[in-house]
Design an enzyme around this catalytic site. Structure first.
Site, PDB file in Angstrom:
ATOM      1  N   GLU A   1       0.850  -1.185   0.000  1.00 41.92           N
ATOM      2  CA  GLU A   1       0.000   0.000   0.000  1.00 41.92           C
ATOM      3  C   GLU A   1       0.893   1.244   0.000  1.00 41.92           C
ATOM      4  O   GLU A   1       1.926   1.285   0.668  1.00 41.92           O
ATOM      5  CB  GLU A   1      -0.870  -0.021   1.254  1.00 41.92           C
ATOM      6  CG  GLU A   1      -1.728   1.212   1.468  1.00 41.92           C
ATOM      7  CD  GLU A   1      -2.329   1.264   2.865  1.00 41.92           C
ATOM      8  OE1 GLU A   1      -3.403   1.866   3.014  1.00 41.92           O
ATOM      9  OE2 GLU A   1      -1.726   0.694   3.803  1.00 41.92           O
ATOM     10  N   LYS A  25      -9.533  -0.801  -1.217  1.00 42.47           N
ATOM     11  CA  LYS A  25      -9.628  -0.985   0.221  1.00 42.47           C
ATOM     12  C   LYS A  25     -11.073  -0.887   0.688  1.00 42.47           C
ATOM     13  O   LYS A  25     -11.763   0.088   0.402  1.00 42.47           O
ATOM     14  CB  LYS A  25      -8.777   0.067   0.937  1.00 42.47           C
ATOM     15  CG  LYS A  25      -8.663  -0.128   2.441  1.00 42.47           C
ATOM     16  CD  LYS A  25      -7.681   0.871   3.050  1.00 42.47           C
ATOM     17  CE  LYS A  25      -7.468   0.612   4.530  1.00 42.47           C
ATOM     18  NZ  LYS A  25      -6.487   1.537   5.122  1.00 42.47           N
ATOM     19  N   CYS A  65      -3.988  -3.091   4.330  1.00 44.30           N
ATOM     20  CA  CYS A  65      -3.740  -2.595   5.691  1.00 44.30           C
ATOM     21  C   CYS A  65      -4.797  -3.098   6.679  1.00 44.30           C
ATOM     22  O   CYS A  65      -4.927  -4.290   6.895  1.00 44.30           O
ATOM     23  CB  CYS A  65      -3.652  -1.073   5.685  1.00 44.30           C
ATOM     24  SG  CYS A  65      -2.747  -0.393   7.112  1.00 44.30           S
TER      25      CYS A  65
END
Length: 523
Positions: free
Chosen positions: A257, A317, A371
């Site tokens: 990321e 995401k 993440c």
């Protein structure tokens, strides 16, 4: 009440010590036993107060990493919100403890609390779930059988059964409670001897590139051009080792990321760097990129970049971080707040992704997470249900690089590997990157604030573990179970009060008393 507050505070601190960096997971049942005892035979408002003390003593230390990385106000605000959930559970704990099988009811309510706070308010905060803390204990293999939520249930049940041993007034009841503790613990540890394994359908070689972050290492926006160039350089260096025969050629490469913290479709130099890296290594690269989505929004994407055809399949995401990647209620907040401090670094709100199918990379079906996505239940399961053979995590922990968040997230990732029964490849901007086996073993990992490449050949898996299914069922049902338990507890109190000829009210906190007849409270 002062003694209850003191014990609750010590129990909350003990629960914080069960996670990284101390990671003494065996403190969890003891902490929860103390929580149950401190919220027993008090009015609900007293239980609320005790629960708040416990929650504050646990959650403020547990996510202290937010203070030096994101800022003191963010840490205080988020920890305060999460503390409220432990207070709310403390308010209903006295009600649930009126029931004969109260350890089971309270354990279900604990899981309900964890699953609700993991998704609400806004995007929620899943950190601190009991199931994430067992990766280095005999309970870890149970993640494949009952999932993170199921392990949380088992740990909570162990703790609350211990509390029942303490409060049991009769010898036979105490012996029964001790036997229940032993039985639940044995059942939770049994998968150690019969670990769940999925069928292997093939193998693939994957490289996770950790390019490193310029400067001090805690700001990916300091020099975005050099940040991308670091990942280009590391990939080109890998290609040179492959050409010389020093390293095997990977089937694909994973960048983290924010490896491109600027839109690669708008920035020509960053686009050229990605193409250079992909063409040098000669295989697809899963690039982590911030992509424009209009004037007001951005997307945080994993983009499959083919050395010949360029950008292709994408994953966005699913769970952007509130006040870290988007500003909830932006339109009603004063401009002076939005345009100052950490919030000034979020000029555009990040949109949530909704992809449910795995990425196709070099013929491999890959379930991607970006993440904090790895800590949520929904994204992994939907991709595994649709055939994902391997998990990847693209993460940028640079903001937290000097804190314990990095190790906490890596432990969460290990729990997900066991729960899903699959290898996980982690690529971080400057730590920690690595490869995790389906049993949670760390095959290889990098050091923080270094440029490095992890290159491993891993098995591809098919099928769905029971843990993913059980975990989803518990996520959906435990809130309703908790509601039923609370209503039942209220009914039991009313029946007991009518039998005693007294008005319906809970005993005073300062003068706890045992019911006159056990059968009055048994359901």
């Amino acid at each position: 009440m002062l003694a209850r507050f003191l014990v609750a505070a010590l129990a909350g601190v003990a629960l914080a010590l069960a996670y990284e960096p101390v990671a003494v997971a065996y403190l969890m049942p003891l902490s929860l036993a103390a929580y149950a005892l401190c919220t027993r035979e008090v009015r609900s408002r007293a239980g609320l107060a005790v629960g708040l003390v416990f929650g504050a003593a646990f959650y403020f230390p547990h996510i202290y990493w937010m203070s030096p990385s994101i800022g003191l106000p963010a840490w205080l605000a988020l920890a305060f919100v999460e503390t409220l959930f432990y207070g709310a559970l403390g308010a209903v704990s006295p009600v649930l403890q009126r029931l004969r099988s109260w350890p089971a009811w309270l354990a279900a309510a604990w899981v309900a609390m964890e699953t609700i706070r993991a998704t609400w308010p806004f995007s929620g905060m899943p950190w601190g779930r009991l199931g994430f803390g067992v990766v280095d204990t005999p309970l870890a293999p149970a993640l494949a059988y009952v999932g993170v939520n199921g392990v949380s249930l088992l740990v909570a049940l162990m703790g609350f059964l211990l509390a029942r041993v303490v409060v049991s007034s009769r010898g036979d009841e105490r012996r029964f409670s001790l036997a229940a503790v032993v039985l639940v613990t044995a059942a939770a540890a049994a998968p150690t001897f019969v670990p769940w394994t999925l069928a292997t359908t093939g193998r693939t070689t994957v490289a996770a590139v950790q390019g490193n972050v310029p400067g001090r290492g805690d700001d990916v926006l300091l020099d975005v051009e050099q940040l991308t160039q670091n990942h280009v350089d590391a990939t080109v260096a890998l290609a040179e080792r492959v050409s010389s025969g020093e390293s095997p050629r990977p089937d694909f490469v994973v960048w983290p990321e924010n490896s491109t913290a600027r839109d690669p479709f708008e920035d020509a130099s960053i686009n050229a760097g990605i193409r250079q890296a992909a063409q040098a290594i000669g295989v697809p690269v899963l690039v982590g990129a911030i992509v424009d989505a209009g004037e007001q929004h951005v997307l945080n994407e994993g983009i499959v970049w083919d050395p010949v055809t360029g950008a292709g399949d994408r994953y966005a995401k699913r769970h952007p971080v509130a006040y870290g990647e988007y500003i909830p209620l932006r339109s009603v907040l004063p401009d002076s707040l939005v345009n100052s401090g950490q919030l000034a670094r979020i000029p555009r709100d990040m949109l949530s992704g909704s992809r449910t199918t795995p990425l196709s990379i070099a013929g491999v079906k890959v379930a991607d997470s970006i993440c904090f996505d790895i800590a949520y239940d929904d994204g992994i399961k939907v991709q595994v249900d649709r055939g994902a053979q391997l998990l990847t995590v693209q993460t940028s922990n640079a903001s937290f690089i000097f804190t314990d968040q990095v190790e906490q997230q890596f432990a969460i990732t290990r729990a997900r590997a066991i729960e899903s029964g699959r290898y996980v490849v982690v690529a971080a901007t400057n730590g920690v990157s690595g490869v995790i086996a389906p049993d949670g073993t760390v095959v290889d990992r990098t050091q923080r604030r270094t440029q490095d490449v992890v290159l491993e050949t891993v098995d591809l898996k098919s099928g769905v573990t029971p843990g993913l299914e059980v975990g989803e069922v518990l996520r959906a049902t435990t809130p309703w179970i908790a509601v039923v338990g609370v209503l039942w507890g209220i009914l039991v109190r009313r029946r007991a009060s009518h039998a005693d000829g007294q008005p319906s009210r809970a005993p005073q906190a300062a003068e706890p008393k045992t019911p006159r007849h056990d059968q009055d409270l048994r359901v």
